[in-house]
Write an enzyme that holds these catalytic residues in place. Sequence first.
Site, PDB file in Angstrom:
ATOM      1  N   LYS A 104       0.860  -1.188   0.000  1.00 47.17           N
ATOM      2  CA  LYS A 104       0.000   0.000   0.000  1.00 47.17           C
ATOM      3  C   LYS A 104       0.885   1.224   0.000  1.00 47.17           C
ATOM      4  CE  LYS A 104      -4.355   1.104  -0.007  1.00 47.17           C
ATOM      5  NZ  LYS A 104      -5.431   0.392  -0.720  1.00 47.17           N
ATOM      6  N   GLY A 216     -20.056   7.516   1.606  1.00 44.01           N
ATOM      7  CA  GLY A 216     -18.991   7.779   0.637  1.00 44.01           C
ATOM      8  C   GLY A 216     -19.613   7.863  -0.752  1.00 44.01           C
ATOM      9  N   GLY A 221     -18.405   4.393  -3.787  1.00 46.07           N
ATOM     10  CA  GLY A 221     -19.775   4.642  -3.329  1.00 46.07           C
ATOM     11  C   GLY A 221     -20.735   5.036  -4.437  1.00 46.07           C
TER      12      GLY A 221
HETATM   13  P1  NAD Z   1     -12.612   8.253  -3.252  1.00 45.48           P
HETATM   14  O1  NAD Z   1     -11.553   9.210  -2.859  1.00 45.48           O
HETATM   15  O2  NAD Z   1     -12.992   8.159  -4.671  1.00 45.48           O
HETATM   16  O3  NAD Z   1     -13.945   8.513  -2.381  1.00 45.48           O
HETATM   17  C1  NAD Z   1     -13.935   8.578  -0.990  1.00 45.48           C
HETATM   18  C2  NAD Z   1     -15.276   9.091  -0.510  1.00 45.48           C
HETATM   19  O4  NAD Z   1     -15.293   9.084   0.934  1.00 45.48           O
HETATM   20  C3  NAD Z   1     -15.560  10.544  -0.921  1.00 45.48           C
HETATM   21  O5  NAD Z   1     -16.951  10.722  -1.123  1.00 45.48           O
HETATM   22  C4  NAD Z   1     -15.101  11.337   0.304  1.00 45.48           C
HETATM   23  O6  NAD Z   1     -15.726  12.616   0.399  1.00 45.48           O
HETATM   24  C5  NAD Z   1     -15.549  10.417   1.422  1.00 45.48           C
HETATM   25  N1  NAD Z   1     -14.767  10.602   2.657  1.00 45.48           N
HETATM   26  C6  NAD Z   1     -13.445  10.839   2.782  1.00 45.48           C
HETATM   27  N2  NAD Z   1     -13.113  10.973   4.082  1.00 45.48           N
HETATM   28  C7  NAD Z   1     -14.267  10.789   4.789  1.00 45.48           C
HETATM   29  C8  NAD Z   1     -14.575  10.790   6.178  1.00 45.48           C
HETATM   30  N3  NAD Z   1     -13.632  11.025   7.091  1.00 45.48           N
HETATM   31  N4  NAD Z   1     -15.882  10.549   6.523  1.00 45.48           N
HETATM   32  C9  NAD Z   1     -16.842  10.322   5.606  1.00 45.48           C
HETATM   33  N5  NAD Z   1     -16.588  10.305   4.266  1.00 45.48           N
HETATM   34  C10 NAD Z   1     -15.326  10.546   3.882  1.00 45.48           C
HETATM   35  O7  NAD Z   1     -12.125   6.828  -2.682  1.00 45.48           O
HETATM   36  P2  NAD Z   1     -12.623   5.388  -3.131  1.00 45.48           P
HETATM   37  O8  NAD Z   1     -11.655   4.863  -4.113  1.00 45.48           O
HETATM   38  O9  NAD Z   1     -14.067   5.448  -3.440  1.00 45.48           O
HETATM   39  O10 NAD Z   1     -12.369   4.550  -1.791  1.00 45.48           O
HETATM   40  C11 NAD Z   1     -13.328   4.490  -0.743  1.00 45.48           C
HETATM   41  C12 NAD Z   1     -13.008   3.328   0.173  1.00 45.48           C
HETATM   42  O11 NAD Z   1     -13.022   2.101  -0.579  1.00 45.48           O
HETATM   43  C13 NAD Z   1     -11.626   3.355   0.840  1.00 45.48           C
HETATM   44  O12 NAD Z   1     -11.691   2.764   2.127  1.00 45.48           O
HETATM   45  C14 NAD Z   1     -10.788   2.492  -0.063  1.00 45.48           C
HETATM   46  O13 NAD Z   1      -9.649   1.954   0.590  1.00 45.48           O
HETATM   47  C15 NAD Z   1     -11.796   1.417  -0.394  1.00 45.48           C
HETATM   48  N6  NAD Z   1     -11.489   0.683  -1.606  1.00 45.48           N
HETATM   49  C16 NAD Z   1     -11.307   1.338  -2.783  1.00 45.48           C
HETATM   50  C17 NAD Z   1     -11.031   0.608  -3.924  1.00 45.48           C
HETATM   51  C18 NAD Z   1     -10.905   1.267  -5.269  1.00 45.48           C
HETATM   52  O14 NAD Z   1     -10.847   0.527  -6.258  1.00 45.48           O
HETATM   53  N7  NAD Z   1     -10.900   2.580  -5.368  1.00 45.48           N
HETATM   54  C19 NAD Z   1     -10.915  -0.777  -3.841  1.00 45.48           C
HETATM   55  C20 NAD Z   1     -11.124  -1.426  -2.631  1.00 45.48           C
HETATM   56  C21 NAD Z   1     -11.412  -0.674  -1.512  1.00 45.48           C
END
Ligand code: NAD
Length: 413
Positions: A104, A216, A221
């Site tokens: 990571k 999210g 999301g």
């Molecule tokens: P992103 O940056 O596209 O979106 C993150 C979202 O969470 C945004 O809407 C942001 O405003 C919100 N957010 C950020 N901090 C916050 C907080 N403290 N409280 C509430 N909301 C908050 O990120 P993403 O890629 O959608 O990732 C979201 C989650 O999914 C993370 O935990 C990430 O590790 C996990 N994840 C992502 C992927 C991927 O392919 N992108 C894969 C597996 C897991």
Amino acid sequence: MKKNAFDVALEQLAEAIEYMKLESKIHEIMKEPMAQLTVRIPVRMDNGEVEIFTGFRFQHNTALGPTRGGTRFHSEETPEDVKALSLWMTLKNALNEIPNGGAKGGVIVDPHKLSQHELERLCRGYIRKIAPIIGAWKDFPGADIGTSAQTQSWMMDEWEAMNMHHEAGGISGKMMVLGGSRGRQEATSRGLLFATRELVKARGVEMKSLTAVVQGFGKVGWHLAKLYQMDGVKVLAVSDVDTAIYDPKGLDLLDIHEYVERSGTLRGYPKAMEIGNGELLELECDILAPCAVQNVITEENAPRIKAKFLIEGANGPTTPEAEKILIDKGVFIAPDIWANSGGTQVAHFERIQNLNDDNWSEEEVNAKLERINHKVFNEIYALYTEKNISMRLACWIKAISKVVEAMKARGWV
Ligand code: NAD
């Protein structure tokens, strides 16, 4: 003191190691990443000043192959989070039949406060600093919170420029034209949809009779909320870091997405009720999908959670104490290392296509993803019912067994 993600990951690891009765050497080796690189990245800002950012790249375990894992750009990034996420990545790869170890990366930065030029310089600077430990046969960074197909494309360009040859397999999550995979954008959410369908089916319920709340509204999301709606699920609430919005009659997701594209935030969206992010988690609904950050469901709010299915889009959204409370309440949990593995899986497909100069159709990508998701569900569900353990423990047992087998084969333990 509030637990951090690494505290949670270590508790989960200790529970699995104890259940499996594994020797302490195995516990020792899996507790910490095998390599940890912390870097300082000077970036020339648009105003002419130089700002120095701190970044990380941690490689947890290389027994199963070169490492992979996303890069987070977040203002509250910490080495503890990166350690936890690298451990979860090792397990995610092992569980989902990806021949890689876990890694990571992260940079302490709010990417929304940078201009596009500053962001590009930061991406390139980050790659230059972590260059000694990455590459198509060592460790390949993907996307995560705050990074995107654009950041990944800049990173790949920098990496290739440094190496003076093309190496698309070295960075994943790139734009299509540079070797990105079809289906990658929605892959994590599509995997979450498949996971939800499995759980719902196992409980003998129909998707189209259900309501959902998604925390999210980022890459994971937004796509998940949209895919739920396409499956007939009524999405009642979504949130971002600023606020949450709720409509008991169901949200108009396309309209909300357009609003966020325009304004950069959910705040001020006029056609739904604004509530708090905490309140959102406790709404009356069938499916709760935390898709933002870690440790949002704790022993404090777990007793008030009303959902019947918890689908972990985020990594580590639930603390071990909260999980026990939810299980006692009969909540059926799709654990992160299985449920949200779709992105990792398609990043792996991206690498296979890159290494073979191939390019698959979206149907092919989605079908492969569904097949693996279903196979892994059958394996963990069998363990969960047969041993009467949690779905998470079932996932961890499967994953750890594979890593241990590889470490034993190499003579490490
Ligand atoms: P992103 O940056 O596209 O979106 C993150 C979202 O969470 C945004 O809407 C942001 O405003 C919100 N957010 C950020 N901090 C916050 C907080 N403290 N409280 C509430 N909301 C908050 O990120 P993403 O890629 O959608 O990732 C979201 C989650 O999914 C993370 O935990 C990430 O590790 C996990 N994840 C992502 C992927 C991927 O392919 N992108 C894969 C597996 C897991």
